[in-house]
Design an enzyme around this catalytic site. Structure first.
Site, PDB file in Angstrom:
ATOM      1  CG  ASP A 114      -1.234   7.012   2.708  1.00 41.96           C
ATOM      2  OD1 ASP A 114      -2.014   7.706   2.039  1.00 41.96           O
ATOM      3  OD2 ASP A 114      -1.471   6.657   3.885  1.00 41.96           O
TER       4      ASP A 114
ATOM      5  CG  ASP B 123      -7.469   7.832   5.715  1.00 43.51           C
ATOM      6  OD1 ASP B 123      -7.165   7.515   4.549  1.00 43.51           O
ATOM      7  OD2 ASP B 123      -6.623   8.060   6.600  1.00 43.51           O
TER       8      ASP B 123
ATOM      9  CE  LYS C  75      -3.238   2.522   2.997  1.00 47.71           C
ATOM     10  NZ  LYS C  75      -4.006   2.471   4.277  1.00 47.71           N
TER      11      LYS C  75
END
Length: 449
Positions: free
Chosen positions: A144, A203, A142
């Site tokens: 970001d 988020d 992942k």
């Protein structure tokens, strides 16, 4: 919740990143939603072991992903190093433990100078980092978007995320590459060239308002999902405690139907039986993992009710109905036109006979023609069905023209609880008034014997 329905349509398929990973949406567990920066190797091992012992791994939850805060520094040669307090055995040892359980291992960084929690980021260190991840046998990564140096437009995103994509590919290791770019620069329009999934929003939080916000922002992105690349609505909050079981079921259902990755975010060593029942529903999981990889798309909106339809391998359809009302149950009549894609199929749909299975009740409801009546969708709740065409095939959903029509209506027999209470109050009040009017007249005309 106000939603403006645009004419729903699916475009022809686009080509996704062909790196051998992510042919269906990723499934597994991620550390952030429950543990945030309090993660350590003991917690990771416990969660990995719980995936196996609960049977969740057998259902497809195989990735064990450590989010932010595993890294602490870089050495004199720029090689990334783990936090020795949180991970005293080292990331390689944790990866080995996860793989020994038959699972897959995932890590995190940011396509910036720092991660979101201020740890060393990956920007400018892509080759060194990719080699480290390959040595540690990382299967999922992942990436970001924090501290991105202002490189947020399309060209900047391609530069930052493309650099690690190429570095990972040069290692020869197959890595499911997840872009966490918060939906900037309409990443869904080109994310398939960069990664196996792309975050479409900021988020998630463990709140109903957050879930609704993410649903709204993903309503019309269905056409960008395909094997090898999927819209990522963020990690699951099911079981973290700030929503109702009905809301968690809706959260899980919509994520599954829209082909978002299903990455659990709760404590797997301490969850309720209801939480387990939601996340272990194999029929819903099979919708998410269907090999066609086609996201359900918005077919109709009526008030705060949203209807999605999705194409499945073998010709079945998924029908998902969401009640966004805050107070009232909803009963609906759903026309078979909901599965039509042009005028010809709309006209012929009245003759279709379809078999309907409720995949939350795990029950076959029978064969229907012309209309499916759906009762009692609770506030914030869903009904989810797998529908089979008997004696034929549904028309394909690769539509080249936009269209819309009315395919749902409130059931004529639909009466909400509030309506029942309201009419009861009216009737009782009227009866009391009449009784009081008649009672004194009777006494006034009474003559004793």
């Amino acid at each position: 919740m106000r939603i403006q329905l645009l004419a729903p349509f699916l475009a022809t398929a686009v080509v996704a990143l062909n790196n051998g990973a992510g042919r269906t949406p990723a499934m597994g567990w991620n550390s952030w939603n429950k543990f945030a920066c309090g993660i350590n190797e003991s917690i990771v091992k416990q969660q990995a072991e719980a995936l196996v012992s609960t049977g969740l791994a057998a259902l497809g939850y195989t990735y064990v992903n450590i989010d932010d805060c595993w890294q602490l520094t870089r050495d004199a040669h720029g090689v990334i190093e783990e936090d020795p307090v949180a991970f005293p055995s080292g990331i390689a040892a944790v990866s080995q433990h996860v793989h020994a359980l038959g699972l897959q291992f995932g890590l995190y960084s940011s396509a910036g100078t720092l991660t979101c929690q201020g740890r060393p980021g990956g920007l400018g260190h892509e080759d060194a980092d990719a080699r480290a991840y390959a040595r540690w046998e990382v299967d999922y990564f992942k990436y970001d978007n924090c501290y991105n140096q202002g490189l947020t437009n399309r060209a900047g995103a391609i530069q930052r995320y493309g650099a690690l994509r190429d570095a990972l590919n040069r290692t020869g290791r197959v890595v499911n590459y997840a872009l966490c770019s918060w939906g900037e620069a309409s990443i869904w329009e080109f994310g398939n060239e960069l990664g196996n999934s792309w975050r479409t929003t900021g988020d998630i939080r463990d709140s109903w308002d957050s879930v609704v916000d993410l649903i709204q922002k993903n309503l019309f992105l269905a056409k960008w999902a395909q094997p090898g690349g999927f819209n990522d609505m963020d990690m699951l909050e099911v079981g973290n405690g700030n929503m109702t079981d009905i809301e968690y079921r809706s959260h899980f259902s919509i994520w599954a139907a829209l082909k978002s990755p299903l990455l659990l975010g709760n404590d797997l060593t301490n969850m309720s039986s209801t939480t387990f029942d939601i996340i272990s529903n194999g029929e819903v999981i099979r919708i998410n993992q269907d090999p066609l990889g086609k996201s359900a798309f918005v077919r109709a909106v009526l008030g705060k009710v949203i209807v999605w339809v999705g194409e499945l391998d073998g010709g079945d359809r998924v029908l998902l109905i969401f009640n966004g009302e805050d107070k009232n149950n909803v009963d609906l009549d759903v026309s078979m036109r909901v599965f039509a894609t042009d005028k010809n199929s709309m006209d012929s749909s009245v003759t279709w006979k379809v078999g309907v299975r409720d995949i939350w009740e795990h029950k076959y409801l029978g064969e229907f023609q012309s209309t499916l009546r759906v009762y009692g969708i609770p506030p914030h709740g869903v009904k989810m069905y797998r529908v089979t065409h008997h004696g034929g095939m549904f028309p394909p959903m690769d539509m080249k023209k936009r269209f819309s029509d009315s395919v749902i209506s409130y059931s004529r027999n639909s009466v909400s609880v509030l309506e029942v209470l309201g009419w009861t109050f009216v009737i009782v009040t009227a009866w009391i008034i009449v009784f009081r009017m008649l009672r004194p007249q009777r006494r006034a005309g009474y003559v004793p014997l």
